[in-house]
Design a protein around this motif. Structure first.
Motif, short mmCIF file in Angstrom:
data_model
loop_
_atom_site.label_atom_id
_atom_site.label_comp_id
_atom_site.label_asym_id
_atom_site.label_seq_id
_atom_site.Cartn_x
_atom_site.Cartn_y
_atom_site.Cartn_z
N ALA A 175 5.96 5.82 -11.93
CA ALA A 175 6.33 4.69 -12.80
C ALA A 175 7.11 3.63 -12.04
N TYR A 183 -2.44 19.60 -18.42
CA TYR A 183 -1.65 19.74 -17.19
C TYR A 183 -0.21 19.92 -17.66
N GLY A 189 6.01 12.99 4.08
CA GLY A 189 5.77 12.73 5.51
C GLY A 189 6.80 11.82 6.15
N GLY A 211 -3.82 8.56 -2.00
CA GLY A 211 -3.18 9.11 -3.20
C GLY A 211 -3.16 10.62 -3.27
N ARG A 248 -4.45 11.17 5.57
CA ARG A 248 -5.33 12.12 4.88
C ARG A 248 -6.19 11.36 3.86
N ALA A 299 5.62 7.33 3.14
CA ALA A 299 4.74 8.48 3.37
C ALA A 299 5.16 9.71 2.57
N LEU A 345 7.69 22.29 -7.36
CA LEU A 345 7.22 22.47 -8.74
C LEU A 345 6.05 23.45 -8.74
N ALA A 358 -0.41 6.05 2.05
CA ALA A 358 -1.10 5.40 0.93
C ALA A 358 -1.08 6.27 -0.31
N VAL A 363 1.00 6.04 -4.23
CA VAL A 363 1.15 4.89 -5.11
C VAL A 363 2.11 3.85 -4.53
N VAL A 377 -1.78 2.41 6.65
CA VAL A 377 -2.34 3.57 7.38
C VAL A 377 -2.15 4.84 6.56
N GLU A 378 -3.19 5.64 6.49
CA GLU A 378 -3.11 6.91 5.75
C GLU A 378 -3.73 8.01 6.62
C1 LIG Z 1 3.51 17.53 -10.37
C2 LIG Z 1 4.06 16.13 -10.39
C3 LIG Z 1 4.04 15.40 -11.56
C4 LIG Z 1 4.57 14.09 -11.57
N1 LIG Z 1 4.47 13.37 -12.72
C5 LIG Z 1 4.94 12.09 -12.75
C6 LIG Z 1 4.79 11.30 -13.91
O1 LIG Z 1 4.21 11.71 -14.91
N2 LIG Z 1 5.31 10.04 -13.89
C7 LIG Z 1 5.94 9.54 -12.80
O2 LIG Z 1 6.42 8.42 -12.88
N3 LIG Z 1 6.08 10.27 -11.66
C8 LIG Z 1 5.57 11.52 -11.60
N4 LIG Z 1 5.66 12.26 -10.45
C9 LIG Z 1 6.26 11.66 -9.25
C10 LIG Z 1 5.24 10.79 -8.53
O3 LIG Z 1 4.02 11.47 -8.39
C11 LIG Z 1 5.78 10.44 -7.14
O4 LIG Z 1 7.08 9.94 -7.21
C12 LIG Z 1 4.89 9.38 -6.47
O5 LIG Z 1 3.52 9.70 -6.59
C13 LIG Z 1 5.27 9.27 -5.02
O6 LIG Z 1 4.43 8.33 -4.41
P1 LIG Z 1 4.49 8.09 -2.85
O7 LIG Z 1 3.50 7.02 -2.57
O8 LIG Z 1 5.88 7.90 -2.39
O9 LIG Z 1 4.09 9.48 -2.21
P2 LIG Z 1 2.73 10.31 -2.05
O10 LIG Z 1 1.85 10.19 -3.23
O11 LIG Z 1 3.17 11.67 -1.65
O12 LIG Z 1 2.00 9.57 -0.85
C14 LIG Z 1 2.41 9.63 0.47
C15 LIG Z 1 1.20 9.43 1.36
O13 LIG Z 1 1.61 9.36 2.72
C16 LIG Z 1 0.66 10.06 3.52
N5 LIG Z 1 1.29 10.44 4.78
C17 LIG Z 1 2.23 11.39 4.97
N6 LIG Z 1 2.57 11.45 6.28
C18 LIG Z 1 1.83 10.50 6.91
C19 LIG Z 1 1.72 10.09 8.26
N7 LIG Z 1 2.45 10.63 9.24
N8 LIG Z 1 0.86 9.09 8.56
C20 LIG Z 1 0.09 8.51 7.60
N9 LIG Z 1 0.16 8.87 6.30
C21 LIG Z 1 1.01 9.86 5.96
C22 LIG Z 1 0.25 11.21 2.65
O14 LIG Z 1 -1.00 11.77 3.06
C23 LIG Z 1 0.20 10.57 1.27
O15 LIG Z 1 -1.09 10.07 0.96
C24 LIG Z 1 5.13 13.55 -10.40
C25 LIG Z 1 5.14 14.28 -9.22
C26 LIG Z 1 4.60 15.56 -9.20
C27 LIG Z 1 4.60 16.31 -7.92
#
Ligand SMILES: Cc1cc2nc3c(=O)[nH]c(=O)nc-3n(C[C@H](O)[C@H](O)[C@H](O)COP(=O)(O)OP(=O)(O)OC[C@H]3O[C@@H](n4cnc5c(N)ncnc54)[C@H](O)[C@@H]3O)c2cc1C
Length: 391
Positions: A347, A269, A208, A41, A38, A205, A228, A14, A16, A35-36
């Motif tokens: 985005a 930031y 993950g 977000g 931790r 994930a 980073l 969970a 974005v 399912v999450e």
């Molecule tokens: C410092 C930084 C700055 C950024 N700035 C920007 C920006 O300004 N604009 C932009 O567009 N993008 C930006 N990004 C990129 C953006 O944050 C990511 O691409 C996006 O948040 C990824 O989303 P996600 O849902 O894939 O992953 P995540 O946010 O990493 O979420 C994955 C989730 O899965 C859960 N998970 C993992 N393993 C398991 C498991 N086995 N079982 C259940 N749950 C699990 C984790 O706990 C987590 O909550 C930035 C990234 C970083 C690191």
């Protein structure tokens, strides 16, 4: 042992990507469970800078890259969602800035010439001066040029909260996740002993995904992590600034975003080039010293004498690719009943959900199951890095 739950789509992770997808699917009538393990977000998403890119940054290379093309529509989609007229109703999510800015502190004509020649930014960039400048740059000593980009910056904690609300009763806190197979096909997951079957399972994930795939005995798609080393500054004299500050190279020298802290102060930031390779190699103390020097040179009128400083190490998770070239779009691998992906940018969450929805359509998956869900233990909302590191 609770009985088996059958849902249309079971999503793991969970951030974005999972939250946006879950909300969209529910709006289209699909039953879902998200399912999450931790916090909502709490991995990359709450640590992001919240910029809803339209691709302008990528046009700094001069070439009209795929990234510029694919991402160009995202600001419009987010604006519509924030206004309540788009694919999701995100009214109430705080918009931190109507625009992100490009700030050239010196004479970087060559760099900017190719930038403005790019089709991706033509007609979408205006120079701003005087009281139109971002508050932090409104000082008589400021020299340089500032351009307003057609991009926005959202407050990520309020975004996560709203997406979680739209997730209804389907958010489940679960730590121990095991695959459930029937005739060698993945049909569901066992989550802390509770079996959930689904027409489609989505791994969103982030970092993950690799471990989830390994636990299901699947080796593709491969994942890469891009480290980073971000810098945080909090202080009473900071004013809002949302800008890519240009250096000589193709990447912004520093990307500054500004976030509200609980005590009413602003937090800057700092990402961009300062947080990449050289920054990653530095110790936190060295990284802070470099940031202090940079800000002292760029913004000598800002009083940082009472500022608090911290750094944050975080990995970006993406599909593996040669040469660490950044992906152009959200990425989704369609592997039968299992869909696995990374949005690669906050985005691009709408693009990620498009890809899943297209895969469902292509496979003829319709809303079908309407389970009455038991009362799940809901994962908590993530805390921001600034509240954790600079309370
Ligand atoms: C410092 C930084 C700055 C950024 N700035 C920007 C920006 O300004 N604009 C932009 O567009 N993008 C930006 N990004 C990129 C953006 O944050 C990511 O691409 C996006 O948040 C990824 O989303 P996600 O849902 O894939 O992953 P995540 O946010 O990493 O979420 C994955 C989730 O899965 C859960 N998970 C993992 N393993 C398991 C498991 N086995 N079982 C259940 N749950 C699990 C984790 O706990 C987590 O909550 C930035 C990234 C970083 C690191």
């Amino acid at each position: 042992m609770p009985s088996v739950i059958s849902t249309d789509v079971l999503i793991v992770g969970a951030g974005v990507a999972g939250l946006w997808l879950n909300a969209r699917l529910r709006r289209q009538g699909f039953s879902t469970v998200l399912v999450e393990s931790r916090t909502l977000g709490g991995a990359q998403t709450v640590k992001s800078q919240g910029i809803i890119h339209g691709g302008a940054k990528y046009a700094l290379h001069g070439a009209l890259t795929g990234a510029s093309e694919a991402i160009a529509d995202m600001p419009r989609r987010w604006r519509e969602a924030l206004a309540g007229t788009g694919e999701l109703d995100l009214t109430g999510v705080r918009l931190l800035s109507e625009a992100h800015y490009l700030w050239s502190p010196g004479t970087l004509a060559g760099n900017l010439t190719s930038f403005f020649a790019s089709k991706a930014v033509r007609g979408r960039v205006d120079q701003v001066k005087g009281d139109q400048l971002p508050p932090a740059l409104q000082d008589p000593r400021f020299k340089g040029k500032v351009y307003r980009l057609a991009e926005l910056v959202v407050d990520v904690p309020s975004l996560i909260e709203r997406l979680a609300e739209l997730g209804g009763d389907g958010l489940l806190s679960g730590q121990n996740i095991e695959p459930v197979f029937a005739n060698e096909e993945l049909i569901g997951l066992r989550i802390d002993g509770r079996e959930i079957h689904a027409q489609r399972i989505v791994f969103s994930a982030g970092a993950g995904n690799a471990e989830l795939l390994a636990s299901a005995g699947i080796s593709v798609p491969a994942q890469q992590l891009r480290p980073l080393h971000m810098v945080l500054v909090k202080g009473p004299s900071l004013k809002p600034l949302y800008a890519h500050c240009l250096g000589g190279g193709p990447k912004p020298r520093i990307t500054v975003t500004t976030h509200p802290a609980a005590n009413g102060e602003w937090v800057w930031y700092l990402g961009g080039d300062i947080a990449e390779a050289d920054g990653v190699a530095r110790t936190p103390a060295e990284q802070i010293a470099v940031a202090q020097k940079e800000l002292g040179n760029l913004l000598p009128w800002v009083d940082l004498s009472q500022a608090q400083w911290a750094t944050l190490r975080v990995n970006r998770a993406e599909p593996a690719q040669s040469g660490l070239v950044r992906p152009d779009n959200a990425f989704l691998a369609d592997q039968g009943r299992l869909l696995v992906g990374w949005p690669t940018k906050l985005a691009l969450a709408p693009d990620f959900s498009d890809r899943v929805i297209t895969a469902l359509h292509n496979d003829g998956i319709q809303p079908g199951n309407a389970p009455v869900l038991p009362e799940f233990v809901r994962p908590p909302l993530a805390q921001t890095p600034w509240e954790q590191l600079l309370p």
